[in-house]
Design an enzyme around this catalytic site. Structure first.
Site, PDB file in Angstrom:
ATOM      1  N   LYS A  68      -7.476  -5.091  -5.037  1.00  0.00           N
ATOM      2  CA  LYS A  68      -6.154  -5.410  -4.489  1.00  0.00           C
ATOM      3  C   LYS A  68      -6.021  -6.918  -4.271  1.00  0.00           C
ATOM      4  CE  LYS A  68      -5.232  -1.031  -2.083  1.00  0.00           C
ATOM      5  NZ  LYS A  68      -4.832  -0.422  -0.803  1.00  0.00           N
ATOM      6  N   ASN A 100      -8.505  -1.017   4.410  1.00  0.00           N
ATOM      7  CA  ASN A 100      -8.694  -1.306   2.988  1.00  0.00           C
ATOM      8  C   ASN A 100      -7.626  -2.262   2.445  1.00  0.00           C
ATOM      9  OD1 ASN A 100      -6.819   0.849   3.394  1.00  0.00           O
ATOM     10  ND2 ASN A 100      -6.898   1.285   1.222  1.00  0.00           N
ATOM     11  N   ASP A 101      -6.641  -2.620   3.272  1.00  0.00           N
ATOM     12  CA  ASP A 101      -5.591  -3.553   2.841  1.00  0.00           C
ATOM     13  C   ASP A 101      -5.815  -4.971   3.359  1.00  0.00           C
ATOM     14  OD1 ASP A 101      -4.130  -1.417   1.663  1.00  0.00           O
ATOM     15  OD2 ASP A 101      -3.414  -0.862   3.654  1.00  0.00           O
ATOM     16  N   ASP A 128      -1.343  -1.028   5.938  1.00  0.00           N
ATOM     17  CA  ASP A 128      -1.572  -0.563   7.318  1.00  0.00           C
ATOM     18  C   ASP A 128      -3.035  -0.254   7.603  1.00  0.00           C
ATOM     19  OD1 ASP A 128      -1.422   2.978   7.498  1.00  0.00           O
ATOM     20  OD2 ASP A 128      -1.684   1.804   5.692  1.00  0.00           O
ATOM     21  N   ASP A 181      -5.202   5.923  -3.864  1.00  0.00           N
ATOM     22  CA  ASP A 181      -4.975   7.343  -4.102  1.00  0.00           C
ATOM     23  C   ASP A 181      -4.943   7.672  -5.596  1.00  0.00           C
ATOM     24  OD1 ASP A 181      -4.649   9.913  -3.212  1.00  0.00           O
ATOM     25  OD2 ASP A 181      -3.089   9.387  -1.775  1.00  0.00           O
ATOM     26  N   ASP A 193       0.865  -1.175   0.000  1.00  0.00           N
ATOM     27  CA  ASP A 193       0.000   0.000   0.000  1.00  0.00           C
ATOM     28  C   ASP A 193       0.909   1.235   0.000  1.00  0.00           C
ATOM     29  OD1 ASP A 193      -2.336   1.584   0.343  1.00  0.00           O
ATOM     30  OD2 ASP A 193      -1.935   1.688   2.490  1.00  0.00           O
TER      31      ASP A 193
END
Length: 1029
Positions: free
Chosen positions: A747, A770-771, A767, A661, A372
């Site tokens: 992802k 969303n990961d 971190d 982003d 990320d």
């Protein structure tokens, strides 16, 4: 008792908790405010549950997971066969004790991990929230929150107040990876209530739960109004789970809980991860089992299938069962626990936590690292680095010059008693001084933004007084992007301070303390499509109207007047990893502005093609603008990100950056972090929406070689839909890949495709919430504990406090874990094959009889107390020091080929085992005297000594515990001889004859191998030995 409700925001709220047990299909719902008992359907409980088992399923599930693999099932059937008298070869405990030991160790390890997981879940589920009820404000645990509850959410990020009455800012980077703060609006009709919110009859109609985090459809209805009030609800009225309220206090009605949350629906269920190393060992075990069957059939065939030959086959299968070592699994599991302990105790990576102790070897074979951006590679803290005026540039070391220019500009104004007009229409062609150019640039940067200064009491000055006197100590800046804040903070540092702003005006304070008032006439906000923002302001002191604009160089190049330096300097600053913005201005007469406003209002009223017409009107202003300056802002990287990425690249690991982003931000960070090196070309994949466009763009990409790829989530989705194989093939050839605007599900999809298409091991680092999907999908998931919480850290296999720790985790611990496990597994196999070879030789000599060579405690002791300590001490072995492994990451690249444990090394150990087993058995048969018991004494003692010497031969770096293990094992064997008179002649082993025979056999079995090892190191040394020497 809630008279202050008119000042509090009422916003739809989602409770931030994870996976749960829910019922039924997802359906729209009607939610009555403050009355969860009026629900129409059952909703899932609002609990987080990351456990794999519950109290009833724990033991059955653990046993099933053990016995579903061929390896353990084989030993279970083996042990059960001993209940059949015709198949029994010895005492029951010789088979059941080793199997029981393996199961106990496994169950204990799983139990410890489950208890830890339960305690973590309990801590999160027990967090206390404030709930509005008819009794007032009551405290409720998060697990007790229900759909329909009214929850008070306090500000949790920073001491900020609302920028505009009745609205709040929200941070969503844990949900979608975007660093911009989002403005959220309350339900309008709840802002001026004459009574308590709980005393009105109102409900929310909400759409069914879905995974779309960017849209929401609903309505708010108040039934007791006159007339009844209906208000539409959109995404602007919601707070999703995994977001943070950045200002004020929010009251919200809960509409989704548990598994119906957007964040949970974008998170995949954790899968049980089995390491590639374990699969390889399982494969070798099947080969050994095949060898066991073949040997048994050969033995029966040599008996010419006489008598009850089928029973003989089973007896031989049991007799040679040591070919498949039962102690292999328990040795490897205990080794994994040691490796996990070493990782946790490493002082150079403090705070590292191992949550999945079953896969430390995976860290030694990673081919793709997916990371990320926000909070992982960067700190999300922007710093102003460069101001470029074309002929002159100011860096961090020359900002005092900028400050003096600004100061002199306003000092001259004060002395003259009148205000300078930086760009009067008559003076446009006059060459400006550097001082006036700097002043204009700073003034433009201080005006063209969406930042709002807000004031809070600091214990000495209250809020109202601070706001009235523009107290510097009480002021903080609030904006939808940290870039914006950094620019305004910089203008403050050089003397021009933004002290006030509302929806229609802005106030700046000069270095002399004068307040400049500006009326905001129009704002054109930044969008992903336009890549620029603009503002039209009127200077109250002069009446001058100015249009200021800033944006990305790609769009501003066609808007500003011709110049010969913009493109070159933008490229130079971008190569330094700076985010570049081009700032420009245009003076407007009153007539020009009035004409524009009339056309602009007319365009906004049109029903058809409104956005196109509005854009056309704005573009009529965006021509021949005066270029003022370039600004360079740097997103602060995490500590040592660049050297860490360099280490990973040299180790043969390809790094992909997956972020939610924007494209420009992601590209800048990739350059800044040196994920994309300076001499690498970058191919930015153009936005595609159709199959044809994707085909053309893929062909354009195919023609480029050795270039990094930058692609957006939307284009990626189209490519994967129509050209999945072609896209992955091209992407895997890239030295680096940046995927921006990625959703959490995308992802995870990318990780899955990499695993399927390449067959290589992947590691995901993140971190935020969303990961989590990506981390759980990868072969190794690493969570970085940051300011944004522990959601990713708790879901990961390994948790680190900083990204830079990843280098040591992989290069040192991953490499050591894999090499040690490979050595340990092959040595355990060697140990078992040695004794099986001896059994085969013994049976062959005695007419292929299915009679065991060693019985009872000898057979158990051989694989436990006599050889366990030195063999297990191999988990402490290392070929190079950790400093060397970090200095030469190329050593890691060798492991990617899987050479430490391959069919070649396996075959070498098999041949060594057959050679040593044959030498020991034939030697004992040749040298024994009158009694059979002497064969047992000579062969078994030689076997133990050979194993201890082989451990010494295998070790590359001695540790004091290894020496203790060798001596302890030898002492245990010598001491146990007193109790083994049933199997060994105690008087015979004290004779000189016994000693020389054992010595000769041991030397013949081991000395050739020592000689071969010396010759290999002398003439064909491995890479690591060249470094250590």
């Amino acid at each position: 008792m809630y008279e202050q409700h008119c000042d509090v925001n009422y916003i739809l709220l989602c409770c931030p908790w994870s996976r749960c047990c829910g019922m039924g299909d997802f359906r729209p719902r009607t939610v009555w405010l403050g009355h969860p008992e009026k629900r129409e359907q059952r909703y899932p409980r609002n609990v987080i549950n990351n456990q794999k088992y519950n109290f009833f399923t724990f033991l059955p599930a653990v046993l099933f997971n053990q016995f579903k693999y061929f390896y353990n099932l084989y030993f279970l059937l083996l042990a059960c066969s001993q209940f059949v008298n015709e198949l029994r070869l010895g005492a029951l405990y010789t088979y059941w004790v080793p199997l029981g030991l393996v199961l106990i160790v496994t169950i204990m390890r799983e139990a410890v991990e489950e208890i830890r997981c339960y305690l973590r879940d309990k801590e999160v589920n027990s967090q206390i929230y404030s709930k509005l009820s008819t009794r007032g404000t009551v405290k409720v645990k998060s697990s007790g929150i229900q759909v329909g509850d009214l929850i008070i959410v306090e500000k949790v990020l920073a001491p900020l107040v609302l920028s505009f009455p009745g609205s709040c800012f929200l941070r969503t980077d844990q949900l979608d990876g975007e660093t911009d703060w989002k403005l959220r609006l309350p339900v309008a009709c709840t802002q001026r209530l004459p009574t308590d919110l709980l005393q009105i009859r109102s409900y929310v109609y909400a759409e069914e739960p879905n995974i779309d985090i960017h849209n929401f459809i609903g309505t708010f209805t108040r039934e007791d109004g006159d007339p009844p009030v209906n208000e539409s609800l959109s995404i602007e009225n919601t707070l999703w789970a995994s977001t943070v309220v950045a200002s004020g206090t929010v009251v919200g009605v809960v509409i989704y809980t548990g598994k119906e949350l957007r964040s949970v629906m974008n998170t995949s269920n954790p899968r049980h991860k089995m390491g590639l190393f374990d699969l390889e060992v399982n494969c070798l075990t099947k080969i050994l089992f095949g060898a066991l069957v073949v040997v048994s059939l050969v033995m029966v065939a040599l008996q010419h299938f006489a008598g009850r030959w089928y029973l003989q086959i089973f007896r031989f299968l049991l007799l040679f069962s040591h070919i498949v070592p039962i102690s292999l699994r328990v040795n490897l599991d205990m080794g994994k626990m040691v490796f996990s302990w070493m990782i946790k105790k490493d002082p150079k990576i403090p705070g590292t936590v191992v949550r999945a102790s079953t896969i430390p070897e995976q860290l030694g074979r990673i081919s793709y690292l997916l990371t990320d951006k926000t909070g992982t590679l960067t700190q999300n803290e922007m710093m102003f680095r460069r101001l470029h005026l074309g002929t002159v540039a100011y860096g961090m070391d020359s900002m005092d010059e900028v400050q003096s220019h600004v100061f002199s500009a306003y000092t001259q104004v004060s002395e003259a008693g009148s205000r300078i007009t930086p760009q009067a229409p008559a003076a446009t062609k006059v060459r400006k001084t550097i001082s006036s150019r700097v002043h204009e640039a700073v003034k433009a940067i201080a005006l063209v933004h969406n930042v709002t200064p807000v004031y809070e009491s600091n214990g000495v000055t209250d809020q109202a007084e601070a706001e009235q006197h523009y107290e510097d100590t009480c002021r903080v800046y609030q904006a939808s992007s940290p870039d914006e804040v950094s620019l305004v903070q910089w203008t403050e540092s050089v003397g021009l301070t933004l002290v006030g702003r509302d929806q229609s005006s802005m106030q700046l304070r000069t270095p002399t303390g004068q307040i400049l008032n500006f009326t905001i006439l129009q704002i054109f906000p930044f969008t992903y499509e336009s890549k620029r923002m603009g503002i039209i302001v009127r200077d109250e002191s002069t009446g001058e109207i100015t249009f200021y604009m800033k944006g990305a160089d790609v769009v501003m190049a066609g808007i500003v007047q011709y110049n010969d330096w913009l493109e070159e300097e933008c490229g130079n600053m971008a190569r330094e990893g700076l985010r570049v913005l081009v700032v420009s201005k245009k003076s407007l007469t009153e007539e020009q502005y009035q004409d524009f406003e009339a056309r602009y209002v007319q365009a906004k009223l049109s029903v058809h093609d409104r956005s196109l017409k509005v854009a056309t009107v704005i573009e009529s202003l965006e021509m021949e603008m005066e270029l003022l300056c370039l600004t360079g802002v740097e997103d602060q990287l995490q500590t040592d990100v660049r050297p860490t990425l360099e280490i990973l690249r040299n180790a043969g690991i390809k790094v992909w950056m997956l972020t939610g982003d924007k494209l420009e931000t992601a590209t800048c960070t990739a350059k800044n972090a040196h994920l994309i090196t300076r001499n690498q070309d970058i191919h930015i994949f153009r936005p595609v929406t159709t199959r044809g466009e994707a085909h053309l763009e893929l062909n354009a990409f195919r023609r480029k070689h050795d270039c990094a790829l930058v692609i957006s989530g939307d284009s990626l989705e189209v490519c994967l839909k129509y050209y999945e194989y072609e896209f992955m093939e091209l992407a895997c050839q890239c030295p680096a890949v940046v995927c921006c605007r990625c959703t959490p599900t995308q992802k995870a999809q990318i990780v899955r495709l990499l695993q399927e298409r390449t067959g290589k091991l992947t590691c995901a680092v993140g971190d935020g919430g969303n990961d989590v999907s990506m981390i759980q999908e990868a072969d190794c998931g690493v969570g970085v504990e940051g300011k944004e919480g522990k959601q990713a850290s708790l879901a990961a296999d390994f948790s680190v406090t900083q990204f830079k720790h990843l280098g040591r985790l992989l290069m040192v611990h991953g490499r050591n874990s894999y090499k040690r496990s490979a050595a340990l597994s092959q040595f355990v196999i060697h140990r078992s094959l040695c004794i099986s070879t001896m059994q085969a030789v013994f049976s062959s000599v005695f007419y292929f009889a299915s009679v065991p060579l060693y019985q009872g405690f000898l057979i158990i002791g051989y694989s436990t107390i006599y050889t366990m300590f030195p063999v297990f001490s191999l988990v402490l072995d290392k070929d190079v020091k950790s400093e060397v492994a970090m200095l030469y990451p190329e050593l890691y690249k060798d492991l990617l080929k899987g050479r430490p444990l391959s069919f070649k090394t396996f075959l070498i150990w098999v041949l060594i085992s057959i050679y040593q087993g044959s030498i020991i058995m034939y030697g004992a048969l040749l040298l024994f005297e009158s009694e059979f018991v002497h064969i047992v004494a000579i062969s078994f003692t030689s076997l133990i000594l050979t194993e201890l010497l082989m451990v010494a031969l295998t070790i590359q770096t001695w540790h004091w515990l290894m020496i203790v293990g060798e001596l302890l094992s030898l002492a245990c064997y010598v001491a146990s001889l007193v109790f083994l008179h049933e199997f060994i002649d105690v008087y015979f082993i004290t004779t000189v004859s016994f000693l020389w025979k054992v010595t000769v056999i041991t030397l013949v079995s081991c000395l050739p191998l020592y000689i071969l090892k010396y010759l290999r190191r002398r003439f064909s040394p491995p890479n690591y030995s060249k470094l250590t020497s």
